[in-house]
Design a protein around this motif. Structure first.
Motif, mmCIF file in Angstrom:
data_model
loop_
_atom_site.group_PDB
_atom_site.id
_atom_site.type_symbol
_atom_site.label_atom_id
_atom_site.label_comp_id
_atom_site.label_asym_id
_atom_site.label_seq_id
_atom_site.Cartn_x
_atom_site.Cartn_y
_atom_site.Cartn_z
ATOM 1 N N UNK A 8 0.840 -1.192 0.000
ATOM 2 C CA UNK A 8 0.000 0.000 0.000
ATOM 3 C C UNK A 8 0.879 1.248 0.000
ATOM 4 N N UNK A 9 1.992 1.167 0.704
ATOM 5 C CA UNK A 9 2.954 2.268 0.726
ATOM 6 C C UNK A 9 3.405 2.614 -0.691
ATOM 7 N N UNK A 10 3.665 1.571 -1.488
ATOM 8 C CA UNK A 10 4.096 1.807 -2.865
ATOM 9 C C UNK A 10 3.001 2.524 -3.651
ATOM 10 N N UNK A 11 1.738 2.119 -3.438
ATOM 11 C CA UNK A 11 0.618 2.781 -4.136
ATOM 12 C C UNK A 11 0.546 4.257 -3.763
ATOM 13 N N UNK A 56 3.411 6.424 -5.081
ATOM 14 C CA UNK A 56 3.286 6.625 -6.514
ATOM 15 C C UNK A 56 2.240 7.699 -6.822
#
Lengths: 325, 354
Positions: free
Chosen positions: A189-192, A195
């Motif tokens: 979720x951190x990556x989402x 981004x």
């Protein structure tokens, strides 16, 4: 013109145990479209500096005895409260770490998002709600129209953080301060969320101050980095230079102490000792009790943030040796 | 430790010290105030199996809600499993009498995530670390306790003079050391550590991880190391299990999992971890998953990961994939030959070498 320039900022807190100097002469700047990462451990003063910029510091006990915060060239610290309120939220906005406690649990997210337009632009309830839906779509919340009437607890952690981002973006600010925006989130979720933040920053050409302790996230998104320790900036550099050749022993220690995903490695390097108690900061260089390279001069003399070539700075008496290794 | 190599990696032929088979924990969801009736269940852990060998560290990774902390509680017997067995040295500890359980518990201890809430603020450090001796007096006779507590503090790198201080007088890293000292008091064989360094500052994390590795070598401990930080898990673990929504998605040695992942979830998880190096970072391929983890009260049919998986096909909705070595690699010597619960398991390197 530089979007934000902090010059020689000092913040004190008056407590029962005496004056705690949380921030001691911090200077940094952010240009439109640029990402500045402020890196530091708990108590380093990274969040207090950001709160001073936002104007949400509790005063008292906080006090700003010295310094300037120039936003589009105008000093925020000498402005009237009224003027400052117009800037806060509209021209600069903040994203907090814990979205669940930053959102009001008894109001729907649509109401809280719409509030931005009602208060700052005098929009009607109906207009505000339509804009709230639009914002939720922009931060890619699925079924935005159906969920605009939901309460914060009905969303997952990642979705709540998106709502926080939507709220910060509502009035298309020039500057966003994100204080540990992904620390409470899971890796995927951190990556989402990161981004999304990067896409929106590009779209609106916003300046972004990213406050974090995560060296991995910083490497990914930042243009330049300021490393803070005990209320001062100890090193500033472009992101590549900093990771390739740190010029301060604290930065070097931090980089060496993180385990790597792509290496098994032997024993981790550990910085000795503990972060300082801010009521009793060591004299001279505040890092000297933990520094492997400390010498006599470090105990007595405070090293200034000296230029060490191409826009870099290091507050170490022996930066040449640190770089040379 | 004659049966161990220098890095504490056990000889694989040795008997596992802990065998977990088909472990299931469902928490009932009820409705009604006076007449409660069950309307469903949160399937927190739904059929998990693994072994732990002596002197080994098994890392368990996964995102919030995957059931990793429930596994820890089941291992500690803090929760009763719905079904399945946990064998400690061949004996199923889920069915023991209270008295027999107490003896087993001495050998399995826990270190908690939050050093701020897991220590009683009204007890001194000496009392906290010495408390296990009250329950297991056979370990240390009364007169000897003071000395043992000071020894333990010394072992974890705290000044033994601190026995009369209270937890609030310590920093986060020091409190975690106190928690570790308490875990060591009864000389256990297994330590279950649930996110032991997540609440600590970066520079202090390394100190605590190093301490845990040193103690493992010194006392021949076996660790179950539960964390969401994949980098730390790789650093400390000999083998790693990846959990998703109550099931084990993939399990293998650290090299098999990190260099040769075959399950799409592991691949996505690994590719999402930011690497602290801007130069490799630019070259890495990133898999960004859509959506959130589904609710464990109502998991998807078939493969639980299929709702977020880019490989999902019809078969994934119908058939639960078993945790087994993929047939593609059954004869292979490569690192990809390890158990993976995916119908379409295939290697895809995602961790760029530095």
């Amino acid at each position: 013109m530089t979007l934000l320039e902090v010059r020689d900022l000092h913040v004190d807190f008056h407590t029962r145990d005496g004056v705690v100097k949380a921030v001691n002469g911090v200077s940094y700047s952010v240009e439109p479209g640029e990402t500045l990462a402020v890196l530091g451990e708990s108590g380093s003063g990274k969040s207090v500096t950001a709160q001073a910029v936002m104007g949400i510091l509790d005063m008292p006990p906080g006090r700003i005895p010295k310094g300037e915060i120039l936003f589009h060239g105008r000093d925020l610290l000498t402005m009237s409260a009224e003027e400052r309120r117009k800037i806060r939220g509209a021209r600069m906005a903040m994203i907090f770490q814990d979205a669940l406690s930053a959102l009001n649990p008894v109001l729907t997210v649509g109401y809280q998002l719409g509030e931005m337009f009602r208060v700052h632009q005098g929009a009607s309830r109906k207009e505000a709600k339509a804009k709230a839906v639009e914002l939720m779509e922009r931060v890619r919340i699925p079924a935005a129209r159906a969920r605009v009437g939901d309460f914060p607890h009905q969303f997952s952690g990642g979705m709540r953080q998106r709502i926080m981002i939507a709220m910060a973006l509502a009035l298309e600010p020039d500057l966003i301060i994100a204080d540990e925006p992904t620390t409470a989130l899971d890796v995927t979720v951190q990556a989402q969320v990161m981004e999304l933040l990067a896409d929106l920053q590009r779209e609106f050409n916003m300046g972004l101050i990213l406050i974090t302790h995560d060296l991995g996230v910083v490497a990914d998104v930042a243009d330049k980095i300021a490393v803070m320790y005990a209320g001062r900036i100890v090193e500033t550099a472009g992101v590549k230079e900093l990771y390739r050749s740190p010029a301060h022993p604290y930065t070097k220690g931090l980089l060496d102490s993180i385990p790597r995903l792509d290496q098994k490695g032997k024993e981790l390097y550990a910085i000795q000792g503990l972060p300082p108690n801010m009521a009793k900061v060591p004299g001279g260089c505040a890092f000297h009790p933990r520094c492997p390279a400390a010498r006599d001069v470090c105990r007595t003399e405070l090293p200034p943030l000296a230029a060490v070539g191409d826009g870099r700075g290091s507050a170490c008496h022996f930066w040449k040796e640190t770089l040379g290794e | 430790m004659s049966e161990q190599s220098e890095r504490g990696v056990p000889v694989r032929e040795s008997e596992p010290i802990l065998e977990v088979r088909d472990l299931v924990k469902h928490f009932p969801l009820t409705q009604g105030v006076l007449f409660k009736r069950q309307v469903g269940a949160v399937k927190a852990v739904d059929g998990v199996s693994f072994d732990l060998h002596k002197g080994e560290t098994l890392g368990i990774v996964g995102e919030s809600g995957c059931g990793k902390s429930t596994v820890a509680k089941l291992l500690m017997n803090l929760e009763q499993p719905t079904s399945g067995t946990i064998r400690y040295k061949g004996e199923d500890i889920t069915k023991l009498s209270a008295r027999a359980l107490r003896a087993v518990r001495r050998n399995i201890q826990m270190v908690f995530q939050d050093p701020y809430t897991s220590l009683n603020p009204r007890m001194t450090v000496g009392d906290i670390v010495g408390e296990p001796f009250d329950i297991h007096p056979e370990v240390a006779p009364r007169g000897d306790r003071r000395r043992r507590v000071r020894e333990l503090l010394d072992v974890v790198g705290l000044n033994p003079e601190y026995v009369n201080r209270y937890p609030h007088q310590f920093s986060g890293g020091q409190r975690q050391r106190i928690g570790i000292a308490r875990g060591l008091a009864l000389r256990p064989e297994i330590i279950v550590a649930d996110e032991p360094v997540s609440a600590l500052d970066v520079s202090v994390q390394a100190q605590v991880v190093n301490l845990m590795e040193r103690l493992q070598d010194e006392f021949g401990l076996s660790y179950i190391f539960i964390a969401h930080d994949l980098s730390i898990v790789r650093h400390i673990s000999d083998r790693v299990g990846v959990m998703y929504l109550g099931k084990m998605a993939e399990i293998g040695t650290d090299e098999q999992i990190y260099e040769h992942p075959t399950h799409p979830y592991t691949q996505a998880l690994l590719s999402a971890v930011p690497v602290p190096d801007p130069e490799t970072e630019g070259r890495r391929e990133r898999i960004v998953l859509e959506g959130d983890v589904p609710s464990p009260a109502n998991p998807p049919s078939g493969c639980r990961f299929r709702t977020r998986c880019w490989k999902a096909a019809e078969r994934c909705a119908e058939e639960v994939p078993l945790l087994a070595v993929p047939s593609l690699y059954a004869e292979s010597e490569s690192g990809a030959a390890h158990p993976s619960a995916c119908h379409f398991a295939e290697e895809r390197p995602v961790v760029a070498a530095a």
